[in-house]
Scaffold this motif. Structure first.
Motif, PDB file in Angstrom:
ATOM      1  N   GLY A   1      -3.608   1.846  10.872  1.00  0.00           N
ATOM      2  CA  GLY A   1      -2.676   0.738  10.705  1.00  0.00           C
ATOM      3  C   GLY A   1      -3.029  -0.165   9.556  1.00  0.00           C
TER       4      GLY A   1
ATOM      5  N   ARG B   1      -3.572   0.823   6.253  1.00  0.00           N
ATOM      6  CA  ARG B   1      -2.835   1.232   5.060  1.00  0.00           C
ATOM      7  C   ARG B   1      -1.484   1.773   5.487  1.00  0.00           C
ATOM      8  N   LYS B   2      -0.425   1.205   4.958  1.00  0.00           N
ATOM      9  CA  LYS B   2       0.898   1.710   5.289  1.00  0.00           C
ATOM     10  C   LYS B   2       1.460   2.374   4.041  1.00  0.00           C
ATOM     11  N   ASN B   3       2.127   3.522   4.195  1.00  0.00           N
ATOM     12  CA  ASN B   3       2.639   4.241   3.029  1.00  0.00           C
ATOM     13  C   ASN B   3       3.780   3.477   2.390  1.00  0.00           C
ATOM     14  N   GLU B   4       3.789   3.534   1.052  1.00  0.00           N
ATOM     15  CA  GLU B   4       4.814   2.810   0.302  1.00  0.00           C
ATOM     16  C   GLU B   4       6.146   3.527   0.459  1.00  0.00           C
ATOM     17  N   LYS B   5       7.228   2.759   0.399  1.00  0.00           N
ATOM     18  CA  LYS B   5       8.559   3.342   0.509  1.00  0.00           C
ATOM     19  C   LYS B   5       8.965   3.849  -0.858  1.00  0.00           C
TER      20      LYS B   5
END
Lengths: 290, 296
Positions: free
Chosen positions: B31, B33-37
């Motif tokens: 939680g 690092r969230k992947n970029e859109k």
């Protein structure tokens, strides 16, 4: 019927829920570790027990909170190869949580935009009449050999500094994890009898410290003997205490601190817990900071 | 709580059995690092790339915000009225409750045996003032007036009647004084100012509209008559129903009576002096014209 199935499902879920809380130190059953991973001789000396006869060389300087107790370790000498530990020290209990991260630097990736690609000023064929699609230049992004529309432009710097308290926390975490896995050793000072690298290597091997060792002292001037001994060694390195960083600590297997270093580190790392926020940059003089 | 908590907790115990932490074993917490859109890539970001189907939405030619298709828009129908006119010229005062002041004194961050100034409050990190955002200082609010029990000599820029009553009831002294924005910036962060090497400027007098406030005795203004202030103290004591304690018989009477001169910014430092921080020296002007200017 529906109520019955609900009961069955909830019981199964409760069982699965309970298993995750079964025991705290048990590793998952499907984890396989190679047998030569751990050097068994290294863990032969357990941490000092409550009733040991050796003298307590140093107590913690800073005030400890009432609900925590200090950690005790052995203090060794580097003077002779096989000597008993000199005594015990107390270390301030360090805090635990986060995984460390590192600063990054440069990326040189860069592409040419359609304006920079060589050629392509002239219209290739008439707008109308040729039966082919309309094009303005031979270097538009649609063409083979054309410029990239939104590519990386020029050297881009990825430099960032983590906040000060996060960096301090990272150091505390690294020190305490080394302590917990028994890779941290305390020595009274870095004086060796001979400037011989072999002596150091044999000492390290006999005490089962590990393959690579990081020696940390407070001041930037080290005794001549140890400077010469570590000069040509790749795996044994010296740093002053101000240069201590998480990367070096993780890269070397064992970390050796002197008593002065322990005092210095405790003082500096604990100060950040109880300080006011900075009103102006730290470079300007502060008179009333505790 | 009878059991002393072990330092580090259970995580350190678990670590003893796990392999060595190295540069290769690290991983961010789940939680963290969230992947970029990324638009225009793959099944979910691609196809229409989140723009919708045809029309001005997909083609990016929608009209400006507030446009209602030609009808006179709402923001033009309503007539103008000066609600926010001159908002950037209105002085703002950061509120300081008596409750917060009592909290700071209780924790020992503010010393009640010395005159309390805005610098003392900022050094105690009690509040933050932004002189560049039209803050003209601090105002004392009477939120914790029933809890307040401290005898202090405090200097603020504005104070409500209840706050003045609460402070005087405990035998303290309160003054309202004016600081122009430059003096305020110096007062808040004295050390960066001294590092600049400029002479301490003299504090300017308040503007036309603020002079009546600072000259009235009810507000304990610094330009008011001391006798009128005494009368106002007695009147306030009668209004709020407490016995006015006599300050002149107090041990700290000398400290409580300390007040700054009209042109002075710091206690003990006059305008015109230059402070040399590295060598810890104070330089005073000797020229007659300068002395006349700074003492006016």
């Amino acid at each position: 019927m529906l109520r019955f199935s609900c009961l069955v499902f909830s019981r199964g879920a409760a069982r699965r829920f309970a298993s995750s809380f079964s025991s705290d130190t048990a590793l998952p059953p499907n984890l396989r570790l190679p047998s030569n991973l751990v050097d068994p001789d290294r863990l032969k000396r357990p941490p000092p027990s409550e009733d040991s006869s050796l003298p307590l060389i140093r107590k913690c300087d800073a005030a400890l909170p009432a609900h925590l107790s200090p950690v005790r370790t052995w203090v060794d000498t580097l003077e002779s190869k096989d000597s008993e530990p000199l005594g015990l020290t107390e270390l301030h209990p360090d805090v635990f949580a986060v995984t460390p991260r590192f600063k990054l630097i440069f990326s040189h990736a860069s592409t040419k935009v359609r304006s920079e690609v060589r050629g392509g000023g002239r219209k290739p064929w008439n707008q109308k009449g040729s039966g082919r699609a309309r094009h303005g230049s031979i270097r538009s992004p649609l063409w083979r050999g054309g410029g990239v529309s939104h590519g990386p432009r020029g050297p881009k710097s990825y430099y960032y500094m983590l906040p000060m308290k996060v960096r301090v926390q990272g150091l505390k975490v690294a020190l305490s994890s080394k302590m917990a896995q028994q890779y941290l050793h305390v020595v009274d000072s870095l004086n060796i009898p001979t400037p011989d690298s072999q002596y150091l290597l044999e000492l390290i091997r006999s005490r089962h410290w590990g393959e690579s060792v990081l020696l940390v002292d407070v001041s930037e001037e080290f005794p001549e003997n140890i400077l010469q001994a570590t000069e040509n060694l790749k795996t044994v390195n010296l740093i002053p205490a101000i240069g201590l960083n998480v990367h070096s600590m993780l890269k070397h297997e064992a970390v050796i601190l002197t008593l002065d270093t322990v005092r210095f580190l405790e003082e500096k790392l604990l100060w950040h817990d109880e300080r006011y926020t900075f009103l102006y940059p730290l470079k300007l003089p502060y008179s009333d900071f505790p | 709580m009878s059991f002393p908590k072990k330092p580090g907790g259970k995580a350190l115990d678990v670590l003893q059995n796990l392999p060595r932490i190295t540069l290769t074993n690290l991983r961010p917490e789940p939680g963290a690092r969230k992947n970029e859109k990324r638009r225009g890539r793959g099944q979910h970001g691609g196809n229409r790339s989140g723009r919708g189907h045809k029309g001005e939405r997909q083609r990016g030619t929608r009209p400006r915000l507030g446009f209602e298709g030609g009808q006179t828009p709402f923001y033009l129908r309503i007539p103008k009225y000066g609600f926010n006119e001159g908002h950037s010229r209105r002085p703002q005062y950061q509120p300081l409750t008596l409750k917060r002041l009592q909290y700071l004194i209780d924790l020992g961050r503010v010393d009640p045996t010395q005159p309390i100034d805005l610098t003392q409050l900022i050094n105690a990190r009690g509040l933050t003032i932004q002189p560049l955002k039209r803050d003209y200082g601090v105002q004392l609010v009477d939120e914790g007036s029933d809890i307040f029990v401290a005898k202090i000599n405090i200097e603020v820029q504005r104070a409500t009647e209840g706050a003045i009553a609460a402070i005087e009831r405990n035998g303290g002294v309160i003054t309202n004084s004016f600081y122009d924005p430059i003096s305020l910036g110096i007062l808040i962060k004295p050390v960066p100012f001294f590092m600049r090497g400029q002479p301490i400027p003299k504090r300017m007098l308040p503007g036309e509209d603020m002079v009546p406030y600072y000259m009235s005795a009810e507000n304990r203004g610094y330009l008011a008559d001391p006798e009128e202030i005494q009368q106002a103290r007695r009147a306030l004591a009668q209004k709020y129903g407490y016995v006015l304690p006599d300050i002149s018989k107090d041990e700290l009477c000398h400290m409580l009576a300390m007040r700054k001169d009209v042109r002075q910014i710091f206690f003990g430092l006059s305008p015109g002096w230059v402070i040399n921080m590295p060598e810890k020296k104070i330089l005073k002007p000797t020229d007659q014209k300068l002395l006349q200017y700074y003492s006016s």
